[in-house]
Write a protein that holds these residues in place. Structure first.
Motif, PDB file in Angstrom:
ATOM      1  N   GLY A  95       0.832  -1.199   0.000  1.00 40.86           N
ATOM      2  CA  GLY A  95       0.000   0.000   0.000  1.00 40.86           C
ATOM      3  C   GLY A  95       0.863   1.243   0.000  1.00 40.86           C
ATOM      4  O   GLY A  95       2.081   1.181  -0.072  1.00 40.86           O
ATOM      5  N   ALA A  96       0.209   2.390   0.086  1.00 41.40           N
ATOM      6  CA  ALA A  96       0.965   3.635   0.022  1.00 41.40           C
ATOM      7  C   ALA A  96       0.597   4.603   1.127  1.00 41.40           C
ATOM      8  O   ALA A  96       1.011   5.747   1.095  1.00 41.40           O
ATOM      9  N   ASP A  97      -0.165   4.161   2.118  1.00 46.01           N
ATOM     10  CA  ASP A  97      -0.581   5.148   3.113  1.00 46.01           C
ATOM     11  C   ASP A  97       0.398   5.256   4.277  1.00 46.01           C
ATOM     12  O   ASP A  97       1.211   4.379   4.523  1.00 46.01           O
ATOM     13  N   GLU A  98       0.336   6.372   4.934  1.00 48.01           N
ATOM     14  CA  GLU A  98       1.269   6.704   6.007  1.00 48.01           C
ATOM     15  C   GLU A  98       1.151   5.757   7.195  1.00 48.01           C
ATOM     16  O   GLU A  98       2.150   5.396   7.823  1.00 48.01           O
ATOM     17  N   GLU A  99      -0.054   5.324   7.523  1.00 49.95           N
ATOM     18  CA  GLU A  99      -0.268   4.414   8.653  1.00 49.95           C
ATOM     19  C   GLU A  99       0.422   3.073   8.411  1.00 49.95           C
ATOM     20  O   GLU A  99       1.028   2.505   9.313  1.00 49.95           O
ATOM     21  N   ARG A 103       3.433   1.536  10.831  1.00 44.40           N
ATOM     22  CA  ARG A 103       3.402   0.190  11.442  1.00 44.40           C
ATOM     23  C   ARG A 103       4.606  -0.646  11.016  1.00 44.40           C
ATOM     24  O   ARG A 103       5.192  -1.353  11.835  1.00 44.40           O
ATOM     25  N   ALA A 104       4.965  -0.565   9.755  1.00 44.20           N
ATOM     26  CA  ALA A 104       6.115  -1.324   9.265  1.00 44.20           C
ATOM     27  C   ALA A 104       7.401  -0.878   9.960  1.00 44.20           C
ATOM     28  O   ALA A 104       8.218  -1.696  10.377  1.00 44.20           O
ATOM     29  N   VAL A 105       7.575   0.433  10.107  1.00 43.22           N
ATOM     30  CA  VAL A 105       8.761   0.972  10.780  1.00 43.22           C
ATOM     31  C   VAL A 105       8.797   0.505  12.231  1.00 43.22           C
ATOM     32  O   VAL A 105       9.844   0.108  12.741  1.00 43.22           O
ATOM     33  N   ALA A 106       7.645   0.520  12.906  1.00 44.98           N
ATOM     34  CA  ALA A 106       7.583   0.071  14.298  1.00 44.98           C
ATOM     35  C   ALA A 106       7.997  -1.393  14.417  1.00 44.98           C
ATOM     36  O   ALA A 106       8.741  -1.768  15.329  1.00 44.98           O
ATOM     37  N   VAL A 107       7.560  -2.224  13.485  1.00 48.35           N
ATOM     38  CA  VAL A 107       7.928  -3.640  13.499  1.00 48.35           C
ATOM     39  C   VAL A 107       9.436  -3.799  13.277  1.00 48.35           C
ATOM     40  O   VAL A 107      10.101  -4.553  13.981  1.00 48.35           O
ATOM     41  N   LEU A 108       9.992  -3.067  12.315  1.00 49.47           N
ATOM     42  CA  LEU A 108      11.431  -3.159  12.052  1.00 49.47           C
ATOM     43  C   LEU A 108      12.254  -2.674  13.234  1.00 49.47           C
ATOM     44  O   LEU A 108      13.299  -3.232  13.540  1.00 49.47           O
ATOM     45  N   VAL A 122       0.156  -4.194   9.028  1.00 53.99           N
ATOM     46  CA  VAL A 122      -0.854  -4.209   7.981  1.00 53.99           C
ATOM     47  C   VAL A 122      -1.510  -2.854   7.844  1.00 53.99           C
ATOM     48  O   VAL A 122      -1.583  -2.076   8.783  1.00 53.99           O
ATOM     49  N   GLU A 123      -1.975  -2.590   6.650  1.00 51.43           N
ATOM     50  CA  GLU A 123      -2.759  -1.396   6.400  1.00 51.43           C
ATOM     51  C   GLU A 123      -4.171  -1.698   6.886  1.00 51.43           C
ATOM     52  O   GLU A 123      -4.650  -2.816   6.742  1.00 51.43           O
ATOM     53  N   PRO A 124      -4.906  -0.733   7.482  1.00 51.26           N
ATOM     54  CA  PRO A 124      -6.271  -0.997   7.918  1.00 51.26           C
ATOM     55  C   PRO A 124      -7.080  -1.599   6.779  1.00 51.26           C
ATOM     56  O   PRO A 124      -7.087  -1.097   5.664  1.00 51.26           O
ATOM     57  N   GLY A 125      -7.734  -2.749   7.091  1.00 55.46           N
ATOM     58  CA  GLY A 125      -8.515  -3.452   6.090  1.00 55.46           C
ATOM     59  C   GLY A 125      -7.663  -4.271   5.146  1.00 55.46           C
ATOM     60  O   GLY A 125      -8.163  -4.869   4.215  1.00 55.46           O
ATOM     61  N   GLY A 126      -6.365  -4.315   5.394  1.00 54.50           N
ATOM     62  CA  GLY A 126      -5.452  -5.038   4.516  1.00 54.50           C
ATOM     63  C   GLY A 126      -5.283  -6.468   4.968  1.00 54.50           C
ATOM     64  O   GLY A 126      -5.996  -6.969   5.830  1.00 54.50           O
ATOM     65  N   ALA A 127      -4.313  -7.149   4.382  1.00 59.94           N
ATOM     66  CA  ALA A 127      -4.041  -8.540   4.705  1.00 59.94           C
ATOM     67  C   ALA A 127      -3.737  -8.668   6.186  1.00 59.94           C
ATOM     68  O   ALA A 127      -3.005  -7.879   6.756  1.00 59.94           O
ATOM     69  N   GLY A 128      -4.319  -9.649   6.818  1.00 69.08           N
ATOM     70  CA  GLY A 128      -4.050  -9.908   8.220  1.00 69.08           C
ATOM     71  C   GLY A 128      -5.035  -9.245   9.155  1.00 69.08           C
ATOM     72  O   GLY A 128      -4.979  -9.436  10.357  1.00 69.08           O
ATOM     73  N   GLU A 129      -5.973  -8.446   8.639  1.00 72.09           N
ATOM     74  CA  GLU A 129      -6.982  -7.832   9.479  1.00 72.09           C
ATOM     75  C   GLU A 129      -8.342  -8.368   9.090  1.00 72.09           C
ATOM     76  O   GLU A 129      -8.553  -8.752   7.940  1.00 72.09           O
ATOM     77  N   PRO A 130      -9.296  -8.394  10.027  1.00 75.00           N
ATOM     78  CA  PRO A 130     -10.625  -8.886   9.703  1.00 75.00           C
ATOM     79  C   PRO A 130     -11.175  -8.145   8.498  1.00 75.00           C
ATOM     80  O   PRO A 130     -11.113  -6.928   8.410  1.00 75.00           O
TER      81      PRO A 130
END
Length: 146
Positions: A95-99, A103-108, A122-130
């Motif tokens: 995705g391309a959104d800031e959120e 999240r990716a930076v926090a995980v790294l 994950v992006e809200p509503g993206g893979a891994g979210e309900p």
């Protein structure tokens, strides 16, 4: 510590990302940036370059990498997925959104130092979210991977 980036698509996209990251002053100051890959298989005409590798030193910031990758993807007409591996963490940015990038930076920042913890960004509503799916443009990370 080492961080590997793989760009889905052709070698031109990989080389473009390599050049982009090589021109980033923050990354150049804290990491050695290289094109790397696998050894040639029988019949191949030389090495297959399929990764941008950052050998990171003190002062390295996942946020600097995140900003640089997001900026590069923003310049692409059809931004390819970028897989980032640090230690046993793997994050796929689609995705391309800031959120998503936050999240990716926090995980790294949290992992990659042999923690062995599973992580997901994950992006809200993206893979891994309900209700999400890989096709919805999210970023998914898998801890105990490759």
């Amino acid at each position: 510590m080492r961080v590997d980036l793989h760009v889905q698509g052709d070698q031109a996209a990989l080389r473009s990302l390599y050049k982009w990251l090589s021109r980033d002053p923050d990354l150049r100051r804290t990491a050695r940036i290289e094109l790397t890959g696998q050894s040639p298989r029988p019949g191949d005409m030389g090495d297959v370059l399929d990764l941008v590798t950052l050998v990171i030193g003190s002062g390295w910031s996942a946020a600097s990498l995140g900003v640089a990758v997001a900026a590069w993807r923003g310049t692409r007409p059809n931004p390819p997925a970028v897989t980032i591996r640090r230690g046993d963490l793997e994050i796929v940015l689609t995705g391309a959104d800031e959120e998503q990038m936050r999240r990716a930076v926090a995980v790294l920042d949290r992992g990659g130092a042999g923690s062995g913890e599973a992580a997901q960004a994950v992006e809200p509503g993206g893979a891994g979210e309900p209700g999400g799916s890989p096709e919805s443009g999210g970023a998914a990370g898998a801890g105990q991977g490759a």
